[in-house]
Design a protein around this motif. Structure first.
Motif, PDB file in Angstrom:
ATOM      1  N   GLU A  45      41.375  73.467 -44.918  1.00 41.42           N
ATOM      2  CA  GLU A  45      40.875  74.799 -44.551  1.00 41.42           C
ATOM      3  C   GLU A  45      41.591  75.280 -43.303  1.00 41.42           C
ATOM      4  O   GLU A  45      41.956  74.465 -42.468  1.00 41.42           O
ATOM      5  CB  GLU A  45      39.369  74.734 -44.270  1.00 41.42           C
ATOM      6  N   PRO A  46      41.734  76.605 -43.096  1.00 42.35           N
ATOM      7  CA  PRO A  46      41.471  77.582 -44.147  1.00 42.35           C
ATOM      8  C   PRO A  46      42.444  77.373 -45.302  1.00 42.35           C
ATOM      9  O   PRO A  46      43.603  77.052 -45.070  1.00 42.35           O
ATOM     10  CB  PRO A  46      41.692  78.932 -43.445  1.00 42.35           C
TER      11      PRO A  46
ATOM     12  N   GLY B 103      46.712  69.365 -33.289  1.00 46.83           N
ATOM     13  CA  GLY B 103      47.665  68.305 -32.947  1.00 46.83           C
ATOM     14  C   GLY B 103      47.035  66.942 -32.728  1.00 46.83           C
ATOM     15  O   GLY B 103      47.658  66.061 -32.155  1.00 46.83           O
TER      16      GLY B 103
ATOM     17  N   SER C 117      34.872  73.387 -37.756  1.00 45.40           N
ATOM     18  CA  SER C 117      35.975  74.125 -37.127  1.00 45.40           C
ATOM     19  C   SER C 117      35.524  75.532 -36.745  1.00 45.40           C
ATOM     20  O   SER C 117      35.878  76.034 -35.676  1.00 45.40           O
ATOM     21  CB  SER C 117      37.171  74.237 -38.073  1.00 45.40           C
TER      22      SER C 117
ATOM     23  N   ARG D 201      43.965  82.483 -45.869  1.00 47.37           N
ATOM     24  CA  ARG D 201      44.610  81.745 -44.771  1.00 47.37           C
ATOM     25  C   ARG D 201      45.787  82.522 -44.174  1.00 47.37           C
ATOM     26  O   ARG D 201      45.974  82.559 -42.963  1.00 47.37           O
ATOM     27  CB  ARG D 201      45.097  80.374 -45.269  1.00 47.37           C
TER      28      ARG D 201
ATOM     29  N   MET E  66      37.020  83.081 -42.271  1.00 48.72           N
ATOM     30  CA  MET E  66      36.938  81.627 -42.472  1.00 48.72           C
ATOM     31  C   MET E  66      35.866  81.308 -43.509  1.00 48.72           C
ATOM     32  O   MET E  66      36.072  80.466 -44.398  1.00 48.72           O
ATOM     33  CB  MET E  66      36.577  80.902 -41.166  1.00 48.72           C
TER      34      MET E  66
ATOM     35  N   TYR F 271      35.781  76.612 -32.951  1.00 45.45           N
ATOM     36  CA  TYR F 271      36.807  77.611 -32.603  1.00 45.45           C
ATOM     37  C   TYR F 271      36.219  79.020 -32.443  1.00 45.45           C
ATOM     38  O   TYR F 271      36.474  79.685 -31.454  1.00 45.45           O
ATOM     39  CB  TYR F 271      37.924  77.645 -33.650  1.00 45.45           C
ATOM     40  N   GLN F 272      35.481  79.490 -33.460  1.00 43.20           N
ATOM     41  CA  GLN F 272      34.965  80.856 -33.370  1.00 43.20           C
ATOM     42  C   GLN F 272      33.632  80.892 -32.620  1.00 43.20           C
ATOM     43  O   GLN F 272      33.415  81.728 -31.748  1.00 43.20           O
ATOM     44  CB  GLN F 272      34.779  81.464 -34.771  1.00 43.20           C
TER      45      GLN F 272
ATOM     46  N   PHE G 196      36.554  71.788 -41.921  1.00 42.17           N
ATOM     47  CA  PHE G 196      35.479  72.445 -42.672  1.00 42.17           C
ATOM     48  C   PHE G 196      34.649  73.245 -41.671  1.00 42.17           C
ATOM     49  O   PHE G 196      35.194  73.729 -40.674  1.00 42.17           O
ATOM     50  CB  PHE G 196      34.666  71.382 -43.461  1.00 42.17           C
TER      51      PHE G 196
ATOM     52  N   ASP H 215      40.860  68.648 -44.700  1.00 37.23           N
ATOM     53  CA  ASP H 215      41.389  68.844 -43.359  1.00 37.23           C
ATOM     54  C   ASP H 215      40.685  70.091 -42.811  1.00 37.23           C
ATOM     55  O   ASP H 215      41.073  71.199 -43.164  1.00 37.23           O
ATOM     56  CB  ASP H 215      42.911  69.052 -43.473  1.00 37.23           C
TER      57      ASP H 215
ATOM     58  N   GLU I  28      47.388  77.883 -31.498  1.00 40.87           N
ATOM     59  CA  GLU I  28      48.046  77.165 -30.415  1.00 40.87           C
ATOM     60  C   GLU I  28      48.261  78.097 -29.223  1.00 40.87           C
ATOM     61  O   GLU I  28      48.179  77.687 -28.078  1.00 40.87           O
ATOM     62  CB  GLU I  28      49.388  76.592 -30.888  1.00 40.87           C
TER      63      GLU I  28
ATOM     64  N   ARG J 189      36.122  79.677 -47.084  1.00 39.49           N
ATOM     65  CA  ARG J 189      35.342  78.441 -47.320  1.00 39.49           C
ATOM     66  C   ARG J 189      34.514  78.544 -48.597  1.00 39.49           C
ATOM     67  O   ARG J 189      34.401  77.579 -49.352  1.00 39.49           O
ATOM     68  CB  ARG J 189      34.439  78.198 -46.101  1.00 39.49           C
TER      69      ARG J 189
ATOM     70  N   GLU K 220      52.761  79.399 -37.780  1.00 39.01           N
ATOM     71  CA  GLU K 220      51.292  79.496 -37.746  1.00 39.01           C
ATOM     72  C   GLU K 220      50.836  79.177 -36.327  1.00 39.01           C
ATOM     73  O   GLU K 220      50.282  78.134 -36.048  1.00 39.01           O
ATOM     74  CB  GLU K 220      50.666  78.521 -38.736  1.00 39.01           C
TER      75      GLU K 220
HETATM   76  P1  TYD Z   1      45.208  73.826 -39.412  1.00 37.71           P
HETATM   77  O1  TYD Z   1      46.291  74.223 -40.353  1.00 37.71           O
HETATM   78  O2  TYD Z   1      44.335  72.688 -39.802  1.00 37.71           O
HETATM   79  O3  TYD Z   1      45.889  73.560 -38.011  1.00 37.71           O
HETATM   80  P2  TYD Z   1      46.185  72.170 -37.309  1.00 37.71           P
HETATM   81  O4  TYD Z   1      47.197  71.490 -38.182  1.00 37.71           O
HETATM   82  O5  TYD Z   1      46.720  72.593 -36.000  1.00 37.71           O
HETATM   83  O6  TYD Z   1      44.896  71.449 -37.225  1.00 37.71           O
HETATM   84  O7  TYD Z   1      44.274  75.054 -39.103  1.00 37.71           O
HETATM   85  C1  TYD Z   1      44.807  76.244 -38.613  1.00 37.71           C
HETATM   86  C2  TYD Z   1      44.023  76.745 -37.446  1.00 37.71           C
HETATM   87  O8  TYD Z   1      42.806  77.340 -37.898  1.00 37.71           O
HETATM   88  C3  TYD Z   1      43.637  75.667 -36.450  1.00 37.71           C
HETATM   89  O9  TYD Z   1      44.149  76.029 -35.191  1.00 37.71           O
HETATM   90  C4  TYD Z   1      42.136  75.732 -36.413  1.00 37.71           C
HETATM   91  C5  TYD Z   1      41.790  77.054 -36.985  1.00 37.71           C
HETATM   92  N1  TYD Z   1      40.472  77.142 -37.669  1.00 37.71           N
HETATM   93  C6  TYD Z   1      39.461  77.898 -37.091  1.00 37.71           C
HETATM   94  O10 TYD Z   1      39.630  78.454 -36.006  1.00 37.71           O
HETATM   95  N2  TYD Z   1      38.256  78.006 -37.734  1.00 37.71           N
HETATM   96  C7  TYD Z   1      38.008  77.414 -38.927  1.00 37.71           C
HETATM   97  O11 TYD Z   1      36.893  77.528 -39.485  1.00 37.71           O
HETATM   98  C8  TYD Z   1      39.076  76.647 -39.525  1.00 37.71           C
HETATM   99  C9  TYD Z   1      38.852  75.981 -40.851  1.00 37.71           C
HETATM  100  C10 TYD Z   1      40.283  76.544 -38.863  1.00 37.71           C
END
Ligand code: TYD
Length: 210
Positions: free
Chosen positions: A39-40, A13, A100, A50, A70, A104-105, A97, A95, A156, A74, A152
């Motif tokens: 991505e994904p 967001g 993320s 994805r 992921m 996140y992970q 790479f 958007d 969140e 990628r 999706e």
């Molecule tokens: P995205 O559609 O870009 O969500 P947003 O519009 O909220 O940014 O990505 C989907 C979700 O995937 C987002 O919450 C982040 C997550 N994500 C990972 O956890 N690891 C990754 O390597 C990538 C590319 C995305």
């Protein structure tokens, strides 16, 4: 002719998609061919993966399994979309790479920084973006703005504490790779943020936008 690889990163967001669109239009107006991707996803195989990643229960995948998905996505995205577009001289704007996956992970999900670095070396190698724009906003603000209307919602749903860790991870990534990353304040009007981003691109990549 050599292409230019740019990534957008940030918490959920932060307004990445909107800002990517604006930058793409600006670069097209300046005469550049632009390939916008995400991505994904970003390729047929990447988008198929994805679907597995973003839908379903919050704990459907462990952080390590999620990271492997992921990185599989990628690799396909790189092979089928990014590298061919760069070879043809385009500006590729993605958007999200690899940062993320680290945020996140690796960090927020706890799969580990070392593990992400190992996957990165294996799958991405030298193909990192030359410029990564990290849109930074307080986690709560991002969650309020996140688009949860598409079904999706797996990320969140992970909540505010997770998003705070993600934000801090991005700031740490930027500190560790200042030659590639620029943190841009995502607060304020769409136009104000777009102007900040254009200034960064002009400064970092004068051959792309003058
Ligand atoms: P995205 O559609 O870009 O969500 P947003 O519009 O909220 O940014 O990505 C989907 C979700 O995937 C987002 O919450 C982040 C997550 N994500 C990972 O956890 N690891 C990754 O390597 C990538 C590319 C995305």
């Amino acid at each position: 002719m050599t292409g230019v690889f740019i990534s957008f990163e940030g918490g959920d967001g932060a307004g990445k998609s909107t800002q990517m669109k604006i930058l793409s239009e600006r670069l097209r107006a300046a005469g550049r061919e632009v390939v916008q991707t995400r991505e994904p996803g970003g390729s047929d195989g990447g988008e198929a993966i994805r679907e597995l990643i973003v839908k379903g229960a919050k704990d459907r995948w462990s952080p390590l399994t999620e990271a492997l998905l992921m990185y599989a996505s990628r690799r396909d995205h790189l092979e089928r979309t990014i590298l061919p577009a760069l070879a043809s001289g385009a500006v590729v704007i993605t958007d999200r790479f690899a940062d993320s996956s680290m945020a996140y992970q690796g960090v927020a999900g706890g799969a580990g920084v070392e593990t992400m670095n190992a996957l990165h070396a294996l799958v991405v190698g030298e193909h990192d973006p030359v410029l990564t724009i990290i849109l930074d906003a307080p986690a709560e603000e991002g969650l309020r703005r996140a688009d949860v209307t598409k079904g999706e919602t797996r990320f969140e749903e992970k909540g505010a504490e997770f998003q705070r860790k993600v934000r801090q991870a991005y700031l740490d990534i930027a500190k560790a790779a200042p030659e590639r990353c620029v943190v841009v304040d995502a607060r304020g009007s769409v136009e104000a943020v777009a102007t900040r981003i254009a200034e960064v691109v002009r400064q970092r990549l004068p051959a792309v936008l003058s």
